[in-house]
Design an enzyme around this catalytic site. Structure first.
Site, PDB file in Angstrom:
ATOM      1  N   THR A   1       0.831  -1.200   0.000  1.00 14.06           N
ATOM      2  CA  THR A   1       0.000   0.000   0.000  1.00 14.06           C
ATOM      3  C   THR A   1       0.867   1.253   0.000  1.00 14.06           C
ATOM      4  O   THR A   1       1.956   1.266   0.600  1.00 14.06           O
ATOM      5  CB  THR A   1      -0.948   0.007   1.216  1.00 14.06           C
ATOM      6  OG1 THR A   1      -1.646   1.246   1.247  1.00 14.06           O
ATOM      7  CG2 THR A   1      -0.217  -0.159   2.540  1.00 14.06           C
TER       8      THR A   1
ATOM      9  N   SER B   1      -1.622   3.173  10.569  1.00 12.27           N
ATOM     10  CA  SER B   1      -2.581   2.322  11.301  1.00 12.27           C
ATOM     11  C   SER B   1      -1.923   0.963  11.500  1.00 12.27           C
ATOM     12  O   SER B   1      -0.923   0.640  10.840  1.00 12.27           O
ATOM     13  CB  SER B   1      -3.880   2.137  10.508  1.00 12.27           C
ATOM     14  OG  SER B   1      -3.648   1.272   9.394  1.00 12.27           O
TER      15      SER B   1
ATOM     16  N   TYR C   1      -3.114  -1.723  10.474  1.00  8.99           N
ATOM     17  CA  TYR C   1      -3.209  -2.377   9.163  1.00  8.99           C
ATOM     18  C   TYR C   1      -2.024  -1.972   8.273  1.00  8.99           C
ATOM     19  O   TYR C   1      -1.326  -2.833   7.720  1.00  8.99           O
ATOM     20  CB  TYR C   1      -4.532  -2.012   8.460  1.00  8.99           C
ATOM     21  CG  TYR C   1      -4.389  -2.074   6.954  1.00  8.99           C
ATOM     22  CD1 TYR C   1      -4.229  -3.303   6.310  1.00  8.99           C
ATOM     23  CD2 TYR C   1      -4.318  -0.911   6.173  1.00  8.99           C
ATOM     24  CE1 TYR C   1      -4.029  -3.361   4.933  1.00  8.99           C
ATOM     25  CE2 TYR C   1      -4.117  -0.965   4.812  1.00  8.99           C
ATOM     26  CZ  TYR C   1      -3.970  -2.189   4.191  1.00  8.99           C
ATOM     27  OH  TYR C   1      -3.751  -2.249   2.842  1.00  8.99           O
ATOM     28  N   HIS C   2      -1.812  -0.651   8.133  1.00 10.16           N
ATOM     29  CA  HIS C   2      -0.725  -0.206   7.251  1.00 10.16           C
ATOM     30  C   HIS C   2       0.622  -0.745   7.764  1.00 10.16           C
ATOM     31  O   HIS C   2       1.503  -1.083   6.970  1.00 10.16           O
ATOM     32  CB  HIS C   2      -0.709   1.323   7.143  1.00 10.16           C
ATOM     33  CG  HIS C   2      -1.844   1.898   6.327  1.00 10.16           C
ATOM     34  ND1 HIS C   2      -3.006   2.382   6.894  1.00 10.16           N
ATOM     35  CD2 HIS C   2      -2.002   2.048   4.981  1.00 10.16           C
ATOM     36  CE1 HIS C   2      -3.816   2.815   5.922  1.00 10.16           C
ATOM     37  NE2 HIS C   2      -3.235   2.623   4.761  1.00 10.16           N
TER      38      HIS C   2
ATOM     39  N   LYS D   1       1.491  -4.171   6.495  1.00  6.78           N
ATOM     40  CA  LYS D   1       2.038  -4.187   5.128  1.00  6.78           C
ATOM     41  C   LYS D   1       3.545  -3.909   5.153  1.00  6.78           C
ATOM     42  O   LYS D   1       4.285  -4.436   4.331  1.00  6.78           O
ATOM     43  CB  LYS D   1       1.343  -3.123   4.286  1.00  6.78           C
ATOM     44  CG  LYS D   1      -0.128  -3.381   4.053  1.00  6.78           C
ATOM     45  CD  LYS D   1      -0.306  -4.518   3.079  1.00  6.78           C
ATOM     46  CE  LYS D   1      -1.695  -4.593   2.538  1.00  6.78           C
ATOM     47  NZ  LYS D   1      -1.928  -5.763   1.692  1.00  6.78           N
TER      48      LYS D   1
HETATM   49  P1  NAD Z   1     -11.131  -7.406   0.195  1.00  4.74           P
HETATM   50  O1  NAD Z   1     -11.363  -7.432   1.656  1.00  4.74           O
HETATM   51  O2  NAD Z   1     -12.267  -7.056  -0.702  1.00  4.74           O
HETATM   52  O3  NAD Z   1     -10.545  -8.813  -0.297  1.00  4.74           O
HETATM   53  C1  NAD Z   1      -9.577  -9.533   0.413  1.00  4.74           C
HETATM   54  C2  NAD Z   1      -9.880 -11.013   0.238  1.00  4.74           C
HETATM   55  O4  NAD Z   1      -8.868 -11.774   0.917  1.00  4.74           O
HETATM   56  C3  NAD Z   1     -11.223 -11.415   0.849  1.00  4.74           C
HETATM   57  O5  NAD Z   1     -11.997 -12.124  -0.083  1.00  4.74           O
HETATM   58  C4  NAD Z   1     -10.831 -12.279   2.051  1.00  4.74           C
HETATM   59  O6  NAD Z   1     -11.775 -13.301   2.326  1.00  4.74           O
HETATM   60  C5  NAD Z   1      -9.470 -12.830   1.631  1.00  4.74           C
HETATM   61  N1  NAD Z   1      -8.586 -13.169   2.764  1.00  4.74           N
HETATM   62  C6  NAD Z   1      -8.239 -12.380   3.807  1.00  4.74           C
HETATM   63  N2  NAD Z   1      -7.436 -13.047   4.650  1.00  4.74           N
HETATM   64  C7  NAD Z   1      -7.265 -14.298   4.132  1.00  4.74           C
HETATM   65  C8  NAD Z   1      -6.541 -15.452   4.548  1.00  4.74           C
HETATM   66  N3  NAD Z   1      -5.848 -15.474   5.693  1.00  4.74           N
HETATM   67  N4  NAD Z   1      -6.571 -16.563   3.761  1.00  4.74           N
HETATM   68  C9  NAD Z   1      -7.285 -16.562   2.600  1.00  4.74           C
HETATM   69  N5  NAD Z   1      -8.001 -15.499   2.164  1.00  4.74           N
HETATM   70  C10 NAD Z   1      -7.978 -14.368   2.921  1.00  4.74           C
HETATM   71  O7  NAD Z   1      -9.896  -6.412  -0.065  1.00  4.74           O
HETATM   72  P2  NAD Z   1      -9.490  -5.635  -1.402  1.00  4.74           P
HETATM   73  O8  NAD Z   1     -10.025  -4.258  -1.322  1.00  4.74           O
HETATM   74  O9  NAD Z   1      -9.763  -6.470  -2.580  1.00  4.74           O
HETATM   75  O10 NAD Z   1      -7.920  -5.530  -1.195  1.00  4.74           O
HETATM   76  C11 NAD Z   1      -7.070  -6.575  -1.689  1.00  4.74           C
HETATM   77  C12 NAD Z   1      -5.629  -6.274  -1.374  1.00  4.74           C
HETATM   78  O11 NAD Z   1      -5.244  -5.056  -1.977  1.00  4.74           O
HETATM   79  C13 NAD Z   1      -5.344  -6.114   0.119  1.00  4.74           C
HETATM   80  O12 NAD Z   1      -4.112  -6.724   0.426  1.00  4.74           O
HETATM   81  C14 NAD Z   1      -5.261  -4.626   0.317  1.00  4.74           C
HETATM   82  O13 NAD Z   1      -4.399  -4.318   1.374  1.00  4.74           O
HETATM   83  C15 NAD Z   1      -4.712  -4.161  -1.017  1.00  4.74           C
HETATM   84  N6  NAD Z   1      -5.144  -2.786  -1.337  1.00  4.74           N
HETATM   85  C16 NAD Z   1      -6.469  -2.483  -1.474  1.00  4.74           C
HETATM   86  C17 NAD Z   1      -6.848  -1.172  -1.779  1.00  4.74           C
HETATM   87  C18 NAD Z   1      -8.293  -0.755  -1.927  1.00  4.74           C
HETATM   88  O14 NAD Z   1      -8.531   0.444  -2.113  1.00  4.74           O
HETATM   89  N7  NAD Z   1      -9.254  -1.658  -1.875  1.00  4.74           N
HETATM   90  C19 NAD Z   1      -5.864  -0.205  -1.942  1.00  4.74           C
HETATM   91  C20 NAD Z   1      -4.515  -0.548  -1.789  1.00  4.74           C
HETATM   92  C21 NAD Z   1      -4.164  -1.854  -1.489  1.00  4.74           C
HETATM   93  N1  USQ Z   2     -11.440   9.793   4.626  1.00  8.58           N
HETATM   94  C1  USQ Z   2     -12.346  10.822   4.743  1.00  8.58           C
HETATM   95  N2  USQ Z   2     -13.666  10.512   4.716  1.00  8.58           N
HETATM   96  C2  USQ Z   2     -14.123   9.240   4.566  1.00  8.58           C
HETATM   97  C3  USQ Z   2     -13.191   8.199   4.430  1.00  8.58           C
HETATM   98  C4  USQ Z   2     -11.861   8.511   4.473  1.00  8.58           C
HETATM   99  O1  USQ Z   2     -11.981  11.999   4.882  1.00  8.58           O
HETATM  100  O2  USQ Z   2     -15.345   9.047   4.573  1.00  8.58           O
HETATM  101  C5  USQ Z   2      -9.990  10.097   4.626  1.00  8.58           C
HETATM  102  C6  USQ Z   2      -9.187   9.352   5.674  1.00  8.58           C
HETATM  103  O3  USQ Z   2      -9.123  10.067   6.884  1.00  8.58           O
HETATM  104  C7  USQ Z   2      -7.830   9.219   4.994  1.00  8.58           C
HETATM  105  C8  USQ Z   2      -8.177   9.124   3.520  1.00  8.58           C
HETATM  106  O4  USQ Z   2      -9.496   9.642   3.390  1.00  8.58           O
HETATM  107  O5  USQ Z   2      -7.093  10.395   5.186  1.00  8.58           O
HETATM  108  C9  USQ Z   2      -8.131   7.731   2.962  1.00  8.58           C
HETATM  109  O6  USQ Z   2      -8.983   6.889   3.730  1.00  8.58           O
HETATM  110  P1  USQ Z   2      -9.620   5.567   3.070  1.00  8.58           P
HETATM  111  O7  USQ Z   2     -10.498   4.930   4.087  1.00  8.58           O
HETATM  112  O8  USQ Z   2     -10.193   5.894   1.750  1.00  8.58           O
HETATM  113  O9  USQ Z   2      -8.302   4.705   2.774  1.00  8.58           O
HETATM  114  P2  USQ Z   2      -7.280   3.995   3.746  1.00  8.58           P
HETATM  115  O10 USQ Z   2      -7.773   3.885   5.121  1.00  8.58           O
HETATM  116  O11 USQ Z   2      -5.933   4.628   3.550  1.00  8.58           O
HETATM  117  O12 USQ Z   2      -7.244   2.519   3.151  1.00  8.58           O
HETATM  118  C10 USQ Z   2      -7.562   2.197   1.786  1.00  8.58           C
HETATM  119  C11 USQ Z   2      -7.733   0.698   1.709  1.00  8.58           C
HETATM  120  C12 USQ Z   2      -6.403   0.034   2.069  1.00  8.58           C
HETATM  121  C13 USQ Z   2      -5.296   0.585   1.197  1.00  8.58           C
HETATM  122  C14 USQ Z   2      -5.223   2.105   1.251  1.00  8.58           C
HETATM  123  C15 USQ Z   2      -4.293   2.691   0.209  1.00  8.58           C
HETATM  124  O13 USQ Z   2      -8.756   0.266   2.592  1.00  8.58           O
HETATM  125  O14 USQ Z   2      -6.526  -1.377   1.892  1.00  8.58           O
HETATM  126  O15 USQ Z   2      -4.086   0.050   1.619  1.00  8.58           O
HETATM  127  O16 USQ Z   2      -6.533   2.644   0.938  1.00  8.58           O
HETATM  128  S1  USQ Z   2      -3.471   4.127   0.793  1.00  8.58           S
HETATM  129  O17 USQ Z   2      -4.467   5.084   1.270  1.00  8.58           O
HETATM  130  O18 USQ Z   2      -2.696   4.656  -0.296  1.00  8.58           O
HETATM  131  O19 USQ Z   2      -2.636   3.682   1.900  1.00  8.58           O
END
Ligand code: NAD
Ligand code: USQ
Length: 382
Positions: A144, A179, A181-182, A185
């Site tokens: 991320t 966070s 979560y972050h 990664k």
């Molecule tokens: P999502 O929650 O929609 O999908 C994740 C999938 O992984 C789910 O189907 C879940 O069941 C599966 N999973 C989780 N833990 C598992 C485990 N231990 N074993 C097997 N399956 C497992 O998430 P997404 O939005 O599709 O994100 C996918 C990836 O991309 C993540 O790693 C996330 O960090 C990264 N990412 C997402 C975004 C975004 O904006 N959605 C942005 C940047 C990075």
């Molecule tokens: N935010 C708002 N209003 C909202 C939601 C979010 O102001 O209703 C703000 C948050 O405070 C933050 C930014 O928007 O500053 C991004 O928040 P987000 O919830 O859209 O994204 P984030 O929590 O960073 O996580 C998402 C995905 C994660 C991925 C990440 C990419 O859930 O899996 O890793 O985006 S990045 O942001 O580049 O780290």
């Protein structure tokens, strides 16, 4: 190529699995379906009615004649993971299978521990499984942009060259995640880099920005192939949330000043970036990092764009600045590089009025499924 998509039932993974299958790759999905379980536990739901994975895959086969194999299980279960790899023998593993919500990871100690154990152990199991079973397999791992945080200098792609006391070295770019979560990664990236160095594995870490949109060519083919679209305060992400808020007449929830700037990309570019990474594998021993986003926007910019696009289709959209539940800079410098995927052939879909229009119309179509109580954020960082 034989490509295993871990997390292939999720938002990015489902779109990617279909895209790669459509382009002639042999694709399998591995997923524990735990995301559907977390939704149920939190009593939230995707805007879109997603079908069970078996029905989705049957429909894909009926429509295209293509088969996607399915392995249901948890990558933290090492023997399940090894058995799946022995059966499928992938050339590349695309790893999306993690707990991906920052707010989820900040709910309490249990959710922080769940996030880090699920993500870090799952990823470490994959590294061992590749080393033991398929040492030539290319790992394409979703990282991320949030690993970098918001430093007051330009963000490079993974590495930075530093001169210090008259000496010079190229080192991993400093990480300041926001966070638990972050942070998971960042831990993953360190483990992958180490595995590449000591075992000679080949890996690409894709530091992805925030993904928006819902339709790809494949997921738009049929209602049963529809992708998930999260809007709730835990799993919903900024731009997708704003479009759904606009559709139901909820004021857009800008946290604090709204100057938070992030990299974003269209889901149609997510799937293409993965294809590019898979088709151009890293060298043995190489830990390659690409920044996977196409444009930078502040949250306030995004809200204004949705307001304007909403007005164009007759929606009256208000923007509300609400108390920021997170601890983060609300005004800051942010300039990140993103040339490596472009150099390999990515042609971005930039955020356009037509995309916003289509997302707003899509949100309007399913707005009857929205639970308005799940819009405001309930998880606080402090
Ligand atoms: P999502 O929650 O929609 O999908 C994740 C999938 O992984 C789910 O189907 C879940 O069941 C599966 N999973 C989780 N833990 C598992 C485990 N231990 N074993 C097997 N399956 C497992 O998430 P997404 O939005 O599709 O994100 C996918 C990836 O991309 C993540 O790693 C996330 O960090 C990264 N990412 C997402 C975004 C975004 O904006 N959605 C942005 C940047 C990075
Ligand atoms: N935010 C708002 N209003 C909202 C939601 C979010 O102001 O209703 C703000 C948050 O405070 C933050 C930014 O928007 O500053 C991004 O928040 P987000 O919830 O859209 O994204 P984030 O929590 O960073 O996580 C998402 C995905 C994660 C991925 C990440 C990419 O859930 O899996 O890793 O985006 S990045 O942001 O580049 O780290």
């Amino acid at each position: 190529m034989r490509v295993l998509v871990i997390g292939g039932d999720g938002y990015c993974g489902w779109a990617t699995a279909l895209y790669l299958s459509n382009r002639g790759h042999d694709v399998a999905i591995l997923d524990s379906l735990v995301r559907r379980h977390w939704d149920a536990q939190l009593q939230v739901n995707t805007l879109t009615p997603i079908a069970p994975i078996q029905q989705r895959l049957q429909r894909w086969h009926d429509l295209t004649g293509k088969t996607i194999d399915l392995f249901i299980g948890d990558i933290c279960d090492y023997s399940f993971l090894i058995n799946s790899l022995q059966q499928f023998k992938p050339d590349a593993i695309v790893h999306f299978g993690e707990q991906r919500s920052a707010p989820f990871s900040m709910i309490d100690r249990e959710h922080a521990v769940l996030t880090q154990s699920n993500n870090v152990i799952g990823n470490l199991n994959i590294l061992y499984a590749i080393k033991e079973e398929l040492p030539d397999c290319h790992l394409v791992k979703l990282g991320t942009m949030g690993e970098y945080g918001t430093p007051n200098i330009d963000i490079e792609e993974g590495y930075i060259t530093i001169e210090h006391n008259g000496r010079k070295d190229t080192l991993p770019y400093p990480k300041q995640p926001g966070s638990f979560y972050h942070l998971s990664k960042v831990h993953d990236s360190h483990n992958i880099q180490f595995a590449c160095k000591v075992w000679g594995l080949r890996a690409t870490d894709l530091n992805q920005g925030i993904v928006y949109g819902v339709l790809t060519e494949e997921t738009g083919m049929d209602e049963l192939l529809i992708n998930r679209l999260d809007y709730d305060g835990v799993f919903g992400t900024a731009l997708n949330r704003f479009c759904i808020q606009a559709a139901i007449g909820h004021p857009l929830t800008v946290y604090g000043a709204g100057g938070q700037t992030r990299g974003l990309l269209d889901i149609r570019d997510t799937v293409r970036c993965i294809e590019i990474a898979v088709n151009n594998p890293a060298e043995a021993g190489e830990f390659r990092v690409f920044n996977q986003f196409t444009e930078l926007f502040s949250i306030a910019d995004l809200a204004h764009k949705v307001k304007e696009a909403g007005a164009a289709i007759g929606l009256k959209v208000e923007i509300n600045s609400i108390d920021n539940p997170r601890v983060e800079l609300e005004e800051h410098y942010f300039n990140a590089k993103n040339t490596k995927l472009i150099d390999l052939g990515l042609q971005p879909h930039y955020l356009s009025d037509s995309l916003l229009d289509s997302l707003l119309n899509f949100a309007t179509k399913y707005k009857g499924r929205v639970d308005a109580n799940e819009i405001l954020p309930k998880v606080k960082w402090k």
